[in-house]
Design a protein around this motif. Structure first.
Motif, PDB file in Angstrom:
ATOM      1  N   ILE B  86       4.675 -10.233   4.742  1.00  0.00           N
ATOM      2  CA  ILE B  86       4.192  -8.899   4.409  1.00  0.00           C
ATOM      3  C   ILE B  86       4.492  -8.588   2.943  1.00  0.00           C
ATOM      4  N   GLU B  87       5.747  -8.809   2.567  1.00  0.00           N
ATOM      5  CA  GLU B  87       6.182  -8.482   1.216  1.00  0.00           C
ATOM      6  C   GLU B  87       5.401  -9.296   0.191  1.00  0.00           C
ATOM      7  N   ALA B  88       5.204 -10.594   0.490  1.00  0.00           N
ATOM      8  CA  ALA B  88       4.510 -11.464  -0.457  1.00  0.00           C
ATOM      9  C   ALA B  88       3.062 -11.014  -0.642  1.00  0.00           C
ATOM     10  N   VAL B  89       2.422 -10.609   0.452  1.00  0.00           N
ATOM     11  CA  VAL B  89       1.037 -10.139   0.339  1.00  0.00           C
ATOM     12  C   VAL B  89       1.006  -8.792  -0.391  1.00  0.00           C
ATOM     13  N   ARG B  90       1.958  -7.933  -0.052  1.00  0.00           N
ATOM     14  CA  ARG B  90       2.029  -6.616  -0.681  1.00  0.00           C
ATOM     15  C   ARG B  90       2.185  -6.743  -2.193  1.00  0.00           C
ATOM     16  N   LYS B  91       2.940  -7.763  -2.609  1.00  0.00           N
ATOM     17  CA  LYS B  91       3.188  -7.974  -4.030  1.00  0.00           C
ATOM     18  C   LYS B  91       2.069  -8.767  -4.714  1.00  0.00           C
ATOM     19  N   GLY B  92       1.114  -9.267  -3.909  1.00  0.00           N
ATOM     20  CA  GLY B  92       0.000  -9.991  -4.494  1.00  0.00           C
ATOM     21  C   GLY B  92       0.249 -11.473  -4.701  1.00  0.00           C
ATOM     22  N   GLN B  93       1.340 -12.002  -4.120  1.00  0.00           N
ATOM     23  CA  GLN B  93       1.606 -13.441  -4.223  1.00  0.00           C
ATOM     24  C   GLN B  93       0.521 -14.225  -3.470  1.00  0.00           C
ATOM     25  N   PHE B  94       0.029 -13.639  -2.398  1.00  0.00           N
ATOM     26  CA  PHE B  94      -1.099 -14.215  -1.658  1.00  0.00           C
ATOM     27  C   PHE B  94      -2.190 -13.148  -1.568  1.00  0.00           C
ATOM     28  N   ASP B  95      -3.456 -13.579  -1.479  1.00  0.00           N
ATOM     29  CA  ASP B  95      -4.542 -12.605  -1.409  1.00  0.00           C
ATOM     30  C   ASP B  95      -4.699 -12.024  -0.012  1.00  0.00           C
ATOM     31  N   VAL B  96      -4.465 -12.885   0.992  1.00  0.00           N
ATOM     32  CA  VAL B  96      -4.677 -12.428   2.362  1.00  0.00           C
ATOM     33  C   VAL B  96      -3.643 -13.084   3.281  1.00  0.00           C
ATOM     34  N   GLY B  97      -3.175 -12.339   4.281  1.00  0.00           N
ATOM     35  CA  GLY B  97      -2.213 -12.875   5.236  1.00  0.00           C
ATOM     36  C   GLY B  97      -2.714 -12.668   6.649  1.00  0.00           C
ATOM     37  N   MET B  98      -2.375 -13.609   7.523  1.00  0.00           N
ATOM     38  CA  MET B  98      -2.794 -13.476   8.925  1.00  0.00           C
ATOM     39  C   MET B  98      -1.766 -14.163   9.802  1.00  0.00           C
ATOM     40  N   ASP B  99      -1.424 -13.525  10.933  1.00  0.00           N
ATOM     41  CA  ASP B  99      -0.436 -14.109  11.839  1.00  0.00           C
ATOM     42  C   ASP B  99      -0.457 -13.305  13.134  1.00  0.00           C
ATOM     43  N   GLY B 100      -1.642 -12.937  13.573  1.00  0.00           N
ATOM     44  CA  GLY B 100      -1.741 -12.044  14.719  1.00  0.00           C
ATOM     45  C   GLY B 100      -1.061 -10.730  14.401  1.00  0.00           C
ATOM     46  N   ILE B 101      -1.366 -10.162  13.227  1.00  0.00           N
ATOM     47  CA  ILE B 101      -0.672  -8.952  12.777  1.00  0.00           C
ATOM     48  C   ILE B 101      -1.367  -7.708  13.332  1.00  0.00           C
ATOM     49  N   THR B 102      -0.600  -6.916  14.066  1.00  0.00           N
ATOM     50  CA  THR B 102      -1.152  -5.735  14.705  1.00  0.00           C
ATOM     51  C   THR B 102      -1.421  -4.630  13.681  1.00  0.00           C
ATOM     52  N   ILE B 103      -2.586  -4.023  13.778  1.00  0.00           N
ATOM     53  CA  ILE B 103      -2.943  -2.926  12.875  1.00  0.00           C
ATOM     54  C   ILE B 103      -2.185  -1.674  13.322  1.00  0.00           C
ATOM     55  N   LYS B 104      -1.340  -1.160  12.430  1.00  0.00           N
ATOM     56  CA  LYS B 104      -0.551   0.032  12.749  1.00  0.00           C
ATOM     57  C   LYS B 104      -0.574   0.995  11.579  1.00  0.00           C
ATOM     58  N   ASP B 105      -0.514   2.286  11.895  1.00  0.00           N
ATOM     59  CA  ASP B 105      -0.612   3.296  10.836  1.00  0.00           C
ATOM     60  C   ASP B 105       0.509   3.184   9.806  1.00  0.00           C
ATOM     61  N   ASP B 106       1.745   3.007  10.261  1.00  0.00           N
ATOM     62  CA  ASP B 106       2.837   2.973   9.269  1.00  0.00           C
ATOM     63  C   ASP B 106       2.753   1.710   8.411  1.00  0.00           C
ATOM     64  N   ARG B 107       2.157   0.668   8.955  1.00  0.00           N
ATOM     65  CA  ARG B 107       2.005  -0.555   8.161  1.00  0.00           C
ATOM     66  C   ARG B 107       0.913  -0.376   7.106  1.00  0.00           C
ATOM     67  N   LYS B 108      -0.057   0.506   7.403  1.00  0.00           N
ATOM     68  CA  LYS B 108      -1.154   0.732   6.461  1.00  0.00           C
ATOM     69  C   LYS B 108      -0.651   1.325   5.155  1.00  0.00           C
ATOM     70  N   LYS B 109       0.551   1.907   5.174  1.00  0.00           N
ATOM     71  CA  LYS B 109       1.117   2.445   3.933  1.00  0.00           C
ATOM     72  C   LYS B 109       1.548   1.325   2.996  1.00  0.00           C
ATOM     73  N   GLN B 110       1.828   0.131   3.561  1.00  0.00           N
ATOM     74  CA  GLN B 110       2.340  -0.971   2.741  1.00  0.00           C
ATOM     75  C   GLN B 110       1.254  -1.965   2.334  1.00  0.00           C
ATOM     76  N   VAL B 111       0.309  -2.195   3.236  1.00  0.00           N
ATOM     77  CA  VAL B 111      -0.740  -3.187   2.960  1.00  0.00           C
ATOM     78  C   VAL B 111      -2.086  -2.631   3.431  1.00  0.00           C
ATOM     79  N   ASP B 112      -3.179  -3.251   2.953  1.00  0.00           N
ATOM     80  CA  ASP B 112      -4.503  -2.897   3.463  1.00  0.00           C
ATOM     81  C   ASP B 112      -4.865  -3.843   4.610  1.00  0.00           C
ATOM     82  N   PHE B 113      -5.481  -3.308   5.640  1.00  0.00           N
ATOM     83  CA  PHE B 113      -5.914  -4.124   6.773  1.00  0.00           C
ATOM     84  C   PHE B 113      -7.430  -4.311   6.755  1.00  0.00           C
ATOM     85  N   SER B 114      -7.879  -5.461   7.263  1.00  0.00           N
ATOM     86  CA  SER B 114      -9.310  -5.622   7.518  1.00  0.00           C
ATOM     87  C   SER B 114      -9.616  -4.895   8.826  1.00  0.00           C
TER      88      SER B 114
END
Lengths: 270, 266
Positions: B86-114
């Protein structure tokens, strides 16, 4: 082992000053940034668990380590070789691996053995019927850390015991002291004083390694940090707080240890 | 998860293979841009290391590769642990991350979801000889029974809010660092149930017949999404491609490949 006590340069603990400034900055941050205050409050609840796990595990490890050190110096070849075998094997395994063995192999085996060996007494209600889940993961974590560290502490104690000159032991025996009294009055006090700094360092290491119990869901500082980070996604902020909490413990211990060493030096004998 | 045998639009999909190195006309063209994608290889069958070949494979790999192909982009795959993803994607180290990540409102504050690319449900896994309870309700009713879960994951939240009483500190929940450890604890008798998504549940029952079984109804409906750095310009094109993949049956084709046809542990 008379050491020349050289006049040491006066201590200039600038590192401590730097740390104090960083801590002050952190406190200011915690006040200014509401998130930090909340994270700090949440994680501080794990302080007590971390201390408790580290202290108990260390006490057990030290007791077992001392017994192992004595056993490894025993005249009985079976005893000494068994102790060496244990020390070499345990010292050569990562603490995490020991933790998983204790949790999923050792604990079930111990519970089965208890039930099998004391079946009659349990049936009579003289002893409690212990199920595997009655042995908490905290207990398993403590046992695993104690086993892992006992091998290291055994080596520390062994070095301390070996540092006491033979002549002193011979002199004590010439004075008619029994083997036990020789150990208690002559060997032990000197040995322990010499290895105290190392024992202290190992305690600090134990405080840090106690974070391994988080793997089993024990609510220490690290576990509460993992929980907080995984639900909030505030990874860096959370681990900043985790770091500060551990430093509060370890730097305090380190300062206490320095005082103790100075105190011992003044009393001489190192 | 769709378990029906679906006759997918394989022909349609193969057309896409034929048109190489050109973005789909209906989609944005990323002009051969390289996308750094990250996953963990620890979530069967979404992303994992194939025991036979050692290759990184899975549903997410296939789907994201297909998305990139249609957008005329290349994917540069990387691996990291869930803790740091999460942190690495948030910081832009990777463009996109995936790992069965559940879309949640509080997480939307840290990263953008598809948009959501998968819906997951949780099943109750129990020991093969379990007779004391048959569903979430009878489990909740017996205070002696314990549930094993993974800190901060779906199976934890489902256990708290759908099985037990909504108290996240409920002592009946025993937390473990990984899903594998909680399954080991279930086997050993430390806990009485572990919630798992349908895929893993099937996998474990298939691999250890008699040791585990599934009881009760599915719970904890969740949506998985790709994560991006906040404000990433990739969200729109990826969503557009995803929409197309849903419409033309490509996602169903990969569901069939990974959730039905792929045999675990063989």
């Amino acid at each position: 082992m008379a050491l020349l006590i050289e006049s040491e340069p006066p201590e200039r603990p600038y590192w401590l000053l730097a740390l104090a400034l960083i801590s002050a900055a952190f406190v200011w941050l915690a006040i200014a940034d509401g998130r930090y205050g909340l994270i700090f409050q949440t994680l501080a609840e794990g302080l007590w668990t971390t201390v408790y796990v580290a202290v108990i595990a260390y006490a057990l490890a030290a007791s077992l380590g001392l017994l192992l050190a004595l056993a490894s110096r025993a005249r009985n070849v079976w005893l000494s070789q068994a102790a060496r075998f244990y020390i070499e094997v345990v010292r050569g395994l990562p603490a995490l691996v020991i933790l998983l063995y204790v949790t999923f192999v050792g604990a079930p085996a111990a519970v089965n053995l208890y039930q099998w060996a004391l079946e009659g007494w349990i049936a009579q209600d003289w002893l409690p019927d212990v199920q595997l889940r009655d042995v908490s993961n905290t207990t398993r974590g403590i046992v695993a850390l104690a086993l892992a560290y006992s091998a290291f502490l055994a080596e520390v104690f062994r070095a301390g015991l070996q540092s006491v000159q033979r002549e002193q032991i011979e002199a004590a025996q010439a004075l008619g002291l029994s083997r036990w009294l020789t150990f208690r009055l002559v060997v032990w006090p000197q040995a322990v004083r010499r290895v105290l700094p190392v024992l202290g360092n190992d305690f600090i290491a134990m405080v840090k390694d106690s974070s391994l119990v988080s793997v089993l869901g024990v609510n220490d500082i690290t576990q509460l940090g993992k929980l907080y980070a995984s639900s909030s996604f505030l990874t860096v902020e959370t681990y900043n707080v985790v770091a500060v909490l551990y430093l509060m413990l370890t730097v305090t211990l380190s300062l206490l240890l320095r005082r103790l060493e100075r105190h011992l030096r003044r009393r001489g004998g190192v | 998860m769709n378990r029906r045998l679906v006759l997918t639009a394989v022909t349609l999909a193969s057309l896409h293979f034929a048109i190489s190195h050109a973005a789909d006309p209906a989609l944005p063209d990323l002009k051969g841009r390289s996308i750094v994608a990250v996953t963990e290889n620890a979530y069967l069958p979404l992303n994992f290391k194939d025991p036979k070949t050692g290759a990184s494979v899975g549903w997410e790999y296939d789907v994201f590769n297909e998305i990139a192909k249609r957008l005329n982009a290349k994917v540069d795959w990387k691996l990291t642990s869930w803790d740091t993803m999460i942190e690495a994607v948030r910081k832009g180290q990777f463009d996109v991350g995936m790992d069965g990540i559940t879309i949640k409102d509080d997480r939307k504050k840290q990263v953008d979801f598809s948009d959501a690319y998968m819906v997951s449900e949780q099943f109750m896994m129990v020991r093969g000889n379990e007779k004391r309870f048959t569903d979430a309700k009878s489990f909740k009713g017996n205070a002696k029974l314990l549930v094993g879960a993974q800190s901060g994951t779906t199976n934890f939240y489902t256990a708290v809010y759908e099985v037990l009483d909504g108290n996240e500190k409920n002592p009946r929940i025993k937390l473990y660092d990984t899903f594998g450890l909680s399954m080991q604890a279930l086997k050993a008798g430390d806990v009485d149930t572990v919630l798992s998504d349908g895929v893993s549940a099937q996998g474990y029952v298939k691999a250890f017949p008699g040791v585990y079984k599934v009881v009760g109804q599915p719970m904890g409906r969740e949506e998985f999404g790709f994560i991006f750095k906040p404000g990433s310009d990739l969200v729109k094109p990826v969503n557009a491609a995803l929409k197309q993949l849903k419409a033309d049956g490509t996602l169903k084709k990969f569901d069939q490949k990974w959730f039905v046809d792929y045999k675990l542990n063989q």
